[in-house]
Design a protein around this motif. Structure first.
Motif, mmCIF file in Angstrom:
data_model
loop_
_atom_site.group_PDB
_atom_site.id
_atom_site.type_symbol
_atom_site.label_atom_id
_atom_site.label_comp_id
_atom_site.label_asym_id
_atom_site.label_seq_id
_atom_site.Cartn_x
_atom_site.Cartn_y
_atom_site.Cartn_z
ATOM 1 N N GLU A 26 -8.967 8.878 10.874
ATOM 2 C CA GLU A 26 -9.978 10.091 11.111
ATOM 3 C C GLU A 26 -11.085 9.310 11.497
ATOM 4 O O GLU A 26 -11.491 8.557 10.798
ATOM 5 N N VAL A 27 -11.912 9.769 12.429
ATOM 6 C CA VAL A 27 -13.272 9.115 12.835
ATOM 7 C C VAL A 27 -14.101 9.996 12.214
ATOM 8 O O VAL A 27 -14.207 11.266 12.348
ATOM 9 N N PRO A 28 -14.952 9.461 11.166
ATOM 10 C CA PRO A 28 -16.181 10.175 10.600
ATOM 11 C C PRO A 28 -17.067 10.973 11.790
ATOM 12 O O PRO A 28 -17.251 10.232 12.691
ATOM 13 N N LYS A 29 -17.444 11.955 11.519
ATOM 14 C CA LYS A 29 -18.471 12.814 12.543
ATOM 15 C C LYS A 29 -19.870 12.225 12.433
ATOM 16 O O LYS A 29 -20.530 12.230 13.654
ATOM 17 N N PHE A 30 -19.948 11.571 11.569
ATOM 18 C CA PHE A 30 -21.400 10.721 11.713
ATOM 19 C C PHE A 30 -20.972 9.246 11.466
ATOM 20 O O PHE A 30 -20.459 8.816 10.417
ATOM 21 N N PRO A 65 -7.829 10.006 6.538
ATOM 22 C CA PRO A 65 -9.228 9.263 6.344
ATOM 23 C C PRO A 65 -9.707 8.115 5.882
ATOM 24 O O PRO A 65 -8.743 7.929 5.091
ATOM 25 N N PRO A 66 -10.600 7.603 6.213
ATOM 26 C CA PRO A 66 -11.005 6.212 5.618
ATOM 27 C C PRO A 66 -10.867 6.056 4.286
ATOM 28 O O PRO A 66 -10.363 5.117 3.446
ATOM 29 N N LYS A 67 -11.537 7.095 3.530
ATOM 30 C CA LYS A 67 -11.551 6.902 2.213
ATOM 31 C C LYS A 67 -10.161 7.165 1.240
ATOM 32 O O LYS A 67 -9.957 6.363 0.431
ATOM 33 N N VAL A 68 -9.129 7.800 1.862
ATOM 34 C CA VAL A 68 -7.784 7.770 1.640
ATOM 35 C C VAL A 68 -7.199 6.556 1.503
ATOM 36 O O VAL A 68 -6.537 6.097 0.587
ATOM 37 N N TRP A 69 -7.096 5.729 2.749
ATOM 38 C CA TRP A 69 -6.420 4.441 2.870
ATOM 39 C C TRP A 69 -7.308 3.241 2.363
ATOM 40 O O TRP A 69 -6.936 2.261 1.870
ATOM 41 N N GLN A 70 -8.664 3.373 2.182
ATOM 42 C CA GLN A 70 -9.341 2.496 1.511
ATOM 43 C C GLN A 70 -9.460 2.292 -0.166
ATOM 44 O O GLN A 70 -9.627 1.393 -0.674
ATOM 45 N N LEU A 75 -11.706 -1.546 -2.094
ATOM 46 C CA LEU A 75 -12.692 -1.936 -1.255
ATOM 47 C C LEU A 75 -14.188 -1.339 -1.564
ATOM 48 O O LEU A 75 -15.055 -1.847 -1.171
ATOM 49 N N GLY A 76 -14.121 -0.121 -2.292
ATOM 50 C CA GLY A 76 -15.476 0.380 -2.621
ATOM 51 C C GLY A 76 -16.327 1.072 -1.429
ATOM 52 O O GLY A 76 -17.290 1.633 -1.736
ATOM 53 N N GLY A 77 -15.638 1.277 -0.340
ATOM 54 C CA GLY A 77 -16.307 2.151 0.708
ATOM 55 C C GLY A 77 -17.394 1.322 1.638
ATOM 56 O O GLY A 77 -17.837 0.191 1.054
ATOM 57 N N ARG A 78 -17.763 1.744 2.768
ATOM 58 C CA ARG A 78 -18.399 1.034 3.565
ATOM 59 C C ARG A 78 -19.974 0.795 3.060
ATOM 60 O O ARG A 78 -20.694 -0.340 3.398
ATOM 61 N N LYS A 79 -20.269 1.454 2.059
ATOM 62 C CA LYS A 79 -21.695 1.510 1.602
ATOM 63 C C LYS A 79 -21.801 0.364 0.179
ATOM 64 O O LYS A 79 -22.625 -0.001 -0.179
ATOM 65 N N SER A 80 -20.488 -0.103 0.118
ATOM 66 C CA SER A 80 -20.513 -1.351 -1.098
ATOM 67 C C SER A 80 -21.208 -2.624 -0.394
ATOM 68 O O SER A 80 -21.300 -3.556 -1.172
ATOM 69 N N VAL A 118 0.258 2.947 5.263
ATOM 70 C CA VAL A 118 1.221 3.632 5.853
ATOM 71 C C VAL A 118 2.504 3.125 5.240
ATOM 72 O O VAL A 118 3.657 3.940 4.765
ATOM 73 N N LEU A 119 2.571 1.838 5.020
ATOM 74 C CA LEU A 119 3.879 1.238 4.432
ATOM 75 C C LEU A 119 4.256 1.617 2.949
ATOM 76 O O LEU A 119 5.206 0.874 2.441
ATOM 77 N N GLY A 120 3.240 2.275 2.669
ATOM 78 C CA GLY A 120 3.237 2.486 0.847
ATOM 79 C C GLY A 120 2.238 1.888 0.122
ATOM 80 O O GLY A 120 2.312 2.044 -1.222
ATOM 81 N N GLY A 121 1.470 1.262 0.756
ATOM 82 C CA GLY A 121 0.420 0.287 -0.097
ATOM 83 C C GLY A 121 -0.707 1.695 -0.644
ATOM 84 O O GLY A 121 -1.738 1.735 0.225
ATOM 85 N N GLY A 122 -0.359 2.014 -1.713
ATOM 86 C CA GLY A 122 -1.421 3.092 -2.223
ATOM 87 C C GLY A 122 -0.920 4.529 -2.055
ATOM 88 O O GLY A 122 -1.418 5.453 -2.476
ATOM 89 N N ARG A 123 0.145 4.654 -1.162
ATOM 90 C CA ARG A 123 0.718 6.081 -0.973
ATOM 91 C C ARG A 123 1.628 6.506 -2.228
ATOM 92 O O ARG A 123 2.433 5.672 -2.675
#
Length: 123
Positions: A26-30, A65-70, A75-80, A118-123
């Motif tokens: 999902e592309v963030p709106k901002f 969403p980025p947060k879900v796969w990260q 990874l701590g998110g982009r702000k890390s 998608v292949l199961g890493g974290g799902r």
């Protein structure tokens, strides 16, 4: 990303099989103050083209969403990190750690990590 819509459709047709799924971030709106609006416009246009072509070809479409796969990757998110370049390097480093035999670039690292999810890493 293919240069034209017919080229994109052709690419998606190559990989189409019964039960095919297409996962897309999902592309963030901002996207941030340091990213030009022209870059954001191209990104949203490309996402729309990919989603539309995939659905028209019969793919099952999934958005993540980025947060879900990260998050499962720690990874701590982009702000890390301080810069977009540092973030891309962090993504590439994680992808190389998980898949040391693949040739991973800054441009492909996030796609590899979404696939890992998608292949199961974290799902």
């Amino acid at each position: 990303m293919p240069d034209t819509l017919p080229a994109l459709v052709g690419l998606l047709m190559i990989y189409k099989a019964a039960g095919s799924e297409l996962w897309i971030e999902e592309v963030p709106k901002f996207t941030g103050k340091n990213i030009p609006s022209s870059t954001t416009a191209v990104l949203f246009q490309n996402v729309g083209r990919v989603e539309g072509a995939a659905v028209a070809l019969g793919y099952s479409l999934h958005r993540v969403p980025p947060k879900v796969w990260q998050e499962p990757l720690g990874l701590g998110g982009r702000k890390s990190v301080d810069t977009q370049a540092a973030w891309k390097r962090k993504l590439r480093g994680k992808a190389e750690e998980l898949y040391p035999t693949l040739d991973i670039t800054l441009a492909t690292a996030d796609a590899v990590l979404v696939l890992h999810y998608v292949l199961g890493g974290g799902r």
